[in-house]
Design an enzyme around this catalytic site. Structure first.
Site, PDB file in Angstrom:
ATOM      1  N   CYS A   1       0.875  -1.289   0.030  1.00  0.00           N
ATOM      2  CA  CYS A   1       0.016   0.012  -0.153  1.00  0.00           C
ATOM      3  C   CYS A   1       1.006   1.226  -0.218  1.00  0.00           C
ATOM      4  O   CYS A   1       1.742   1.515   0.790  1.00  0.00           O
ATOM      5  CB  CYS A   1      -0.875   0.104   1.293  1.00  0.00           C
ATOM      6  SG  CYS A   1      -1.901   1.541   1.537  1.00  0.00           S
ATOM      7  N   PHE A   2       0.631   2.272  -0.946  1.00  0.00           N
ATOM      8  CA  PHE A   2       1.786   3.230  -1.051  1.00  0.00           C
ATOM      9  C   PHE A   2       1.464   4.346  -0.325  1.00  0.00           C
ATOM     10  O   PHE A   2       2.473   5.027   0.034  1.00  0.00           O
ATOM     11  CB  PHE A   2       1.395   3.791  -2.727  1.00  0.00           C
ATOM     12  CG  PHE A   2       0.227   3.956  -3.109  1.00  0.00           C
ATOM     13  CD1 PHE A   2      -0.794   4.441  -2.333  1.00  0.00           C
ATOM     14  CD2 PHE A   2       0.119   4.031  -4.655  1.00  0.00           C
ATOM     15  CE1 PHE A   2      -2.045   4.756  -3.031  1.00  0.00           C
ATOM     16  CE2 PHE A   2      -1.012   4.288  -5.359  1.00  0.00           C
ATOM     17  CZ  PHE A   2      -2.119   5.030  -4.334  1.00  0.00           C
TER      18      PHE A   2
END
Length: 205
Positions: free
Chosen positions: A45-46
């Site tokens: 998840c960025f």
């Protein structure tokens, strides 16, 4: 099937936007001080990846800019919804513009291997799918050499040969929608992958 439920819950917990957003190519390093370079990574998840990199290398420590986005796939103008559905081939990724006079590419990659779990292919914690893969997207031959060397050392000294991280040439970059940029700064109680924390390993030798 059971392993899919946490991922489904995570997707439902994350906001989607109904407003279309423009996607831009990666920023030109000419917009930054002479000698600035680009590093591109994917580690789940960025939101959390960007947050950790800004915390460690921001405020004059070498990070000049950071953008979250999508890369590694074959879909033009990907949306967050499409990437989360796993149909684009893209990974959620982070692109950093950095000053190599202040922080080295090797230091950026050492944090990369400290701040996520590179041994779980296409998964970080409850987030499952190719969009959450671990990858280093190198931009030139020198970055490739350093990426392979840091990966080898981390594999031998930290992860007992279990690293699954992809090392591939950087391709086309798409900025994520604007509401994803600096997401955890704007939403301090927002979702952060439980795999995203800095591990207390000894420095690589």
């Amino acid at each position: 099937m059971a392993s899919l439920f946490p991922n489904l819950f995570t997707r439902l917990a994350r906001p989607f936007t109904s407003t279309s957003s423009l996607h831009f190519a990666s920023p030109a390093t000419s917009d930054f001080p002479a000698g600035a370079q680009t590093a591109t990574i994917a580690a789940g998840c960025f939101w959390g990846v960007e947050h950790i990199y800004r915390k460690h290398f921001g405020n004059g420590k070498g990070l000049l800019d950071a953008r979250v986005g999508y890369t590694g796939g074959d879909t033009e103008h990907p949306s967050y919804r499409a990437v989360c559905n796993g149909v684009t081939g893209h990974a959620e990724a982070l692109q950093v513009i950095f000053d190599p006079a202040t922080v080295s590419y090797a230091q950026l990659l050492e944090l990369f291997y400290r701040m996520h779990d590179p041994t779980t292919a296409n998964r970080q914690g409850p987030d499952v799918g190719t969009q959450y893969r671990s990858a280093i997207y190198w931009h030139n031959e020198e970055q490739e050499r350093i990426a392979r060397e840091i990966t080898r050392k981390a594999n031998e000294q930290w992860y007992n040969g279990k690293i699954t991280t992809e090392l591939v040439p950087a391709g086309k970059w798409w900025d994520a929608e604007e509401y994803h940029q600096l997401y955890l700064d704007k939403n301090p109680s927002g979702y952060e992958c439980p795999s995203h924390f800095v591990r207390s390993f000894k420095p690589l030798e």
